[in-house]
Design an enzyme around this catalytic site. Structure first.
Site, PDB file in Angstrom:
ATOM      1  N   SER A   1      32.939  49.504  50.057  1.00 31.05           N
ATOM      2  CA  SER A   1      33.357  49.613  48.936  1.00 31.05           C
ATOM      3  C   SER A   1      32.901  50.747  47.760  1.00 31.05           C
ATOM      4  O   SER A   1      33.448  51.538  47.092  1.00 31.05           O
ATOM      5  CB  SER A   1      32.990  48.269  47.803  1.00 31.05           C
ATOM      6  OG  SER A   1      33.538  47.090  48.522  1.00 31.05           O
TER       7      SER A   1
ATOM      8  N   LYS B   1      44.116  38.770  53.216  1.00 32.73           N
ATOM      9  CA  LYS B   1      43.093  39.818  53.714  1.00 32.73           C
ATOM     10  C   LYS B   1      43.944  40.380  54.616  1.00 32.73           C
ATOM     11  O   LYS B   1      45.100  40.631  54.810  1.00 32.73           O
ATOM     12  CB  LYS B   1      41.949  39.340  54.166  1.00 32.73           C
ATOM     13  CG  LYS B   1      41.139  38.638  52.879  1.00 32.73           C
ATOM     14  CD  LYS B   1      40.636  39.805  51.993  1.00 32.73           C
ATOM     15  CE  LYS B   1      40.092  39.195  50.598  1.00 32.73           C
ATOM     16  NZ  LYS B   1      39.894  40.152  49.605  1.00 32.73           N
TER      17      LYS B   1
ATOM     18  N   ARG C   1      42.869  35.232  57.222  1.00 29.72           N
ATOM     19  CA  ARG C   1      41.656  34.933  57.802  1.00 29.72           C
ATOM     20  C   ARG C   1      41.497  33.346  58.045  1.00 29.72           C
ATOM     21  O   ARG C   1      40.767  33.034  59.148  1.00 29.72           O
ATOM     22  CB  ARG C   1      40.609  35.498  57.110  1.00 29.72           C
ATOM     23  CG  ARG C   1      40.640  36.852  57.156  1.00 29.72           C
ATOM     24  CD  ARG C   1      39.440  37.637  56.549  1.00 29.72           C
ATOM     25  NE  ARG C   1      39.244  39.011  56.957  1.00 29.72           N
ATOM     26  CZ  ARG C   1      39.048  39.865  56.295  1.00 29.72           C
ATOM     27  NH1 ARG C   1      38.120  39.860  55.223  1.00 29.72           N
ATOM     28  NH2 ARG C   1      38.970  41.238  56.693  1.00 29.72           N
TER      29      ARG C   1
ATOM     30  N   SER D   1      39.380  39.459  41.302  1.00 31.79           N
ATOM     31  CA  SER D   1      39.503  40.563  42.360  1.00 31.79           C
ATOM     32  C   SER D   1      39.116  41.808  41.967  1.00 31.79           C
ATOM     33  O   SER D   1      39.456  42.380  40.983  1.00 31.79           O
ATOM     34  CB  SER D   1      41.169  40.606  42.998  1.00 31.79           C
ATOM     35  OG  SER D   1      41.272  42.147  43.379  1.00 31.79           O
TER      36      SER D   1
ATOM     37  N   ARG E   1      50.594  43.425  52.593  1.00 30.44           N
ATOM     38  CA  ARG E   1      49.609  42.804  51.575  1.00 30.44           C
ATOM     39  C   ARG E   1      50.260  43.023  50.069  1.00 30.44           C
ATOM     40  O   ARG E   1      50.829  43.924  49.593  1.00 30.44           O
ATOM     41  CB  ARG E   1      48.461  43.508  51.714  1.00 30.44           C
ATOM     42  CG  ARG E   1      47.876  43.327  52.914  1.00 30.44           C
ATOM     43  CD  ARG E   1      46.406  43.828  53.133  1.00 30.44           C
ATOM     44  NE  ARG E   1      45.519  42.996  52.546  1.00 30.44           N
ATOM     45  CZ  ARG E   1      44.107  43.395  52.289  1.00 30.44           C
ATOM     46  NH1 ARG E   1      43.679  44.587  53.053  1.00 30.44           N
ATOM     47  NH2 ARG E   1      43.360  42.895  51.557  1.00 30.44           N
TER      48      ARG E   1
ATOM     49  N   ARG F   1      36.840  42.048  60.693  1.00 25.37           N
ATOM     50  CA  ARG F   1      36.127  41.174  60.432  1.00 25.37           C
ATOM     51  C   ARG F   1      36.330  40.049  61.486  1.00 25.37           C
ATOM     52  O   ARG F   1      35.275  39.296  61.774  1.00 25.37           O
ATOM     53  CB  ARG F   1      36.127  40.770  59.007  1.00 25.37           C
ATOM     54  CG  ARG F   1      35.789  41.879  58.080  1.00 25.37           C
ATOM     55  CD  ARG F   1      35.092  41.526  56.696  1.00 25.37           C
ATOM     56  NE  ARG F   1      35.163  42.471  55.733  1.00 25.37           N
ATOM     57  CZ  ARG F   1      34.473  43.512  55.622  1.00 25.37           C
ATOM     58  NH1 ARG F   1      33.513  43.761  56.420  1.00 25.37           N
ATOM     59  NH2 ARG F   1      34.585  44.470  54.586  1.00 25.37           N
TER      60      ARG F   1
ATOM     61  N   GLN G   1      39.368  44.581  43.314  1.00 28.43           N
ATOM     62  CA  GLN G   1      40.120  45.787  43.510  1.00 28.43           C
ATOM     63  C   GLN G   1      41.212  45.782  42.246  1.00 28.43           C
ATOM     64  O   GLN G   1      41.727  46.983  41.864  1.00 28.43           O
ATOM     65  CB  GLN G   1      41.112  45.528  44.765  1.00 28.43           C
ATOM     66  CG  GLN G   1      40.221  45.694  45.852  1.00 28.43           C
ATOM     67  CD  GLN G   1      40.941  45.200  47.205  1.00 28.43           C
ATOM     68  OE1 GLN G   1      41.971  45.012  47.268  1.00 28.43           O
ATOM     69  NE2 GLN G   1      40.434  45.519  48.356  1.00 28.43           N
TER      70      GLN G   1
ATOM     71  N   ASP H   1      34.402  38.386  51.770  1.00 25.84           N
ATOM     72  CA  ASP H   1      34.700  39.052  53.104  1.00 25.84           C
ATOM     73  C   ASP H   1      33.746  38.492  54.283  1.00 25.84           C
ATOM     74  O   ASP H   1      33.815  38.821  55.416  1.00 25.84           O
ATOM     75  CB  ASP H   1      34.225  40.594  53.172  1.00 25.84           C
ATOM     76  CG  ASP H   1      35.083  41.258  52.100  1.00 25.84           C
ATOM     77  OD1 ASP H   1      36.340  40.785  52.157  1.00 25.84           O
ATOM     78  OD2 ASP H   1      34.661  42.436  51.672  1.00 25.84           O
TER      79      ASP H   1
HETATM   80  C1  S3P Z   1      36.757  45.088  47.712  1.00 27.73           C
HETATM   81  C2  S3P Z   1      37.139  43.958  46.943  1.00 27.73           C
HETATM   82  C3  S3P Z   1      37.507  42.561  47.892  1.00 27.73           C
HETATM   83  C4  S3P Z   1      37.038  42.732  49.162  1.00 27.73           C
HETATM   84  C5  S3P Z   1      37.458  44.005  49.889  1.00 27.73           C
HETATM   85  C6  S3P Z   1      36.907  45.238  49.278  1.00 27.73           C
HETATM   86  C7  S3P Z   1      36.347  46.131  46.839  1.00 27.73           C
HETATM   87  O1  S3P Z   1      38.930  42.514  47.747  1.00 27.73           O
HETATM   88  O2  S3P Z   1      37.661  41.679  49.775  1.00 27.73           O
HETATM   89  O3  S3P Z   1      36.985  44.276  51.177  1.00 27.73           O
HETATM   90  O4  S3P Z   1      35.969  47.331  47.208  1.00 27.73           O
HETATM   91  O5  S3P Z   1      36.696  46.134  45.455  1.00 27.73           O
HETATM   92  P1  S3P Z   1      39.683  41.607  46.564  1.00 27.73           P
HETATM   93  O6  S3P Z   1      39.443  42.661  45.083  1.00 27.73           O
HETATM   94  O7  S3P Z   1      41.090  41.416  46.848  1.00 27.73           O
HETATM   95  O8  S3P Z   1      38.834  40.476  46.560  1.00 27.73           O
END
Ligand code: S3P
Length: 441
Positions: free
Chosen positions: A26, A346, A350, A171, A126, A391, A173, A319
């Site tokens: 990240s 994911k 998963r 999230s 996705r 993972r 992201q 994760d």
């Molecule tokens: C991440 C946020 C998470 C995580 C991903 C990395 C990030 O996803 O599962 O591996 O770096 O912001 P989500 O925002 O979909 O939960």
């Protein structure tokens, strides 16, 4: 692409030694992005040399940013400033990286050129509506495949407006995509979260000098400022360390030190869960590194008990569920997971992939729409499919170390997205793990 297979066989040695797992994924993505948009030259060390983060670096090179690789894990990024990116000549390929695609959707929404983001077969399935909807509220324009699936065509917009949103899904992201678009927007951009998620974007924007207010579950910034180059030291990735935390807990006699692990509180839910199960994990002195908490961890074998994972813990260990499934399969009693339907979105579904794989290894596991019930007991040998999910592959590799016979794991090549060098590093720690078909050395 046909995947690489692994053979994970019961180990006869406890895990021991001092291991540094690769850099945080990240943070590595965000370091490239913000350094590229900064004024001046930023130095990154500890950068994850994984396929996901290298895809992000390649995309910024396509956008006209000079990135010098000084050594493995070390980059100079020659920032071009907030408005200095150039129109790419080709589509931008995020590979397997959901973080790259979602964050870049926000970042590219405010550019004065069009761009197209694509990815591998998994990424093309996705969901992107979660980022497109709030960004559309900011006047961003996109074309996507039916159902708001990628590839995404991002239309140039020089007039984004700020917004105040509470995304339906917790999230990081989504939050980050909105904040990155907010750099280019008129007025304030404010995100409220249903459950607080990792705050790397917020912390790093502050480190690059952008005024931002944030607290768990909340972030607010306004457009029209400047990012100034800085140096970023990327800690070891907690999500990669997670496999060793579980393996060290379940392999008798283990005593393992994991070095420089990033312990952002929004990432360490697995520590809480494993400790509630009886794990013996200790933290060395906490160091502050670029606004992040970093420490060495020591894990020693301990008998585990099943646990109920409350929904409130899910975002902080999002994760780590593949690793947790294996810990639960080896614990005494039942483990129940609820409120974790996001695991179906994911790199693979998963919940389904881990349930199917563990069931093939003789584990009593019930898959539920938003979680699972796992009964602890012996793990048998057999063949499992990781469905190209890094993972899940690594979690099954841990299971093989304590199974009563070898576990053949299909389709493991994507482990290079987040944990390059997994097999040799795990062998160094004491794993009995090899490429299937290779002569054990
Ligand atoms: C991440 C946020 C998470 C995580 C991903 C990395 C990030 O996803 O599962 O591996 O770096 O912001 P989500 O925002 O979909 O939960």
């Amino acid at each position: 692409m046909a995947g690489l297979d692994w053979l994970s066989s019961p180990t006869e040695t406890p895990l021991h030694g001092r291991i540094r797992v690769p850099g945080d994924k990240s943070i590595s993505h965000r370091a490239i992005m913000l350094a590229a948009l900064a004024e001046g030259c930023s130095h990154i060390s500890g950068f994850l040399e994984g396929e996901d983060t290298r895809a992000t670096a390649t995309i910024f090179e396509q956008l006209g940013v000079r990135i010098e690789k000084l050594a493995a894990g070390e980059r100079w990024v020659h920032g071009v400033g907030l408005h200095g990116l150039c129109a790419p000549e080709d589509v931008l390929d995020c590979g397997n990286a959901g973080t790259a695609m979602r964050l870049l959707t926000g970042l590219l929404a405010g550019q004065v050129f069009d761009s197209v983001l694509t990815g591998d077969a998994s990424l093309l399935k996705r969901p992107m509506r979660r980022v497109l909807e709030p960004l559309r509220q900011m006047s961003a324009g996109f074309d996507a495949r039916e159902g708001d699936l990628p590839p995404l065509h991002i239309h140039c917009r020089s007039n984004l407006n700020g917004c105040r949103v509470t995304p339906e899904i917790a999230s990081a992201q989504v939050k980050s995509a909105i904040l990155l678009a907010g750099l280019y927007a008129q007025g304030n951009t404010e995100v409220h979260e249903l459950h607080p998620t990792r705050d790397y974007t917020e912390r790093m924007l502050a480190a690059f000098g952008w005024p931002i207010e944030f607290s768990p579950g909340y972030a607010r910034l306004s457009g029209g400022h400047v990012l100034r180059a800085t140096d970023i030291v990327v800690p070891a990735d907690f999500s990669s360390a997670a496999f060793l935390l579980v393996a060290g807990s379940v392999i008798p006699g283990s005593n393992l030190h994991l070095l420089d692990v990033g312990l952002n509180p929004r990432r360490t839910g697995l520590l809480q869960a494993l400790r509630a199960m009886g794990a013996d994990i200790r933290e060395g002195p906490i160091r502050e590194q670029g606004g992040e908490r970093v420490a060495d961890l020591q894990v020693r074998h301990a008998p585990l008990q099943g646990v109920d994972i409350p929904e409130a813990w899910v975002a902080d260990m999002i994760d780590e569920f593949p690793a947790l499934f294996v810990a639960a399969a080896l614990a005494q009693g039942s483990t129940r997971i609820r409120g974790a339907g996001e695991l179906r979105m994911k790199e693979s579904d998963r919940l389904a992939v881990m349930a199917a794989g563990l069931r093939k290894l003789g584990v009593d596991i019930e898959e539920r729409p938003d979680g699972a019930r796992i009964e602890g007991g012996p793990i048998h040998g057999g063949e499992v499919d990781s469905h190209a999910d890094h993972r899940c592959a690594m979690a099954f590799a841990v299971a093989g170390q304590v199974a009563d016979d070898a576990v053949l794991i299909r389709d493991c090549s994507n482990v290079n997205t987040s944990f390059p060098g997994f097999v040799p590093l795990m062998r160094q720690a004491g794993f009995n793990l090899s490429l299937a078909g290779a002569v054990p050395g």
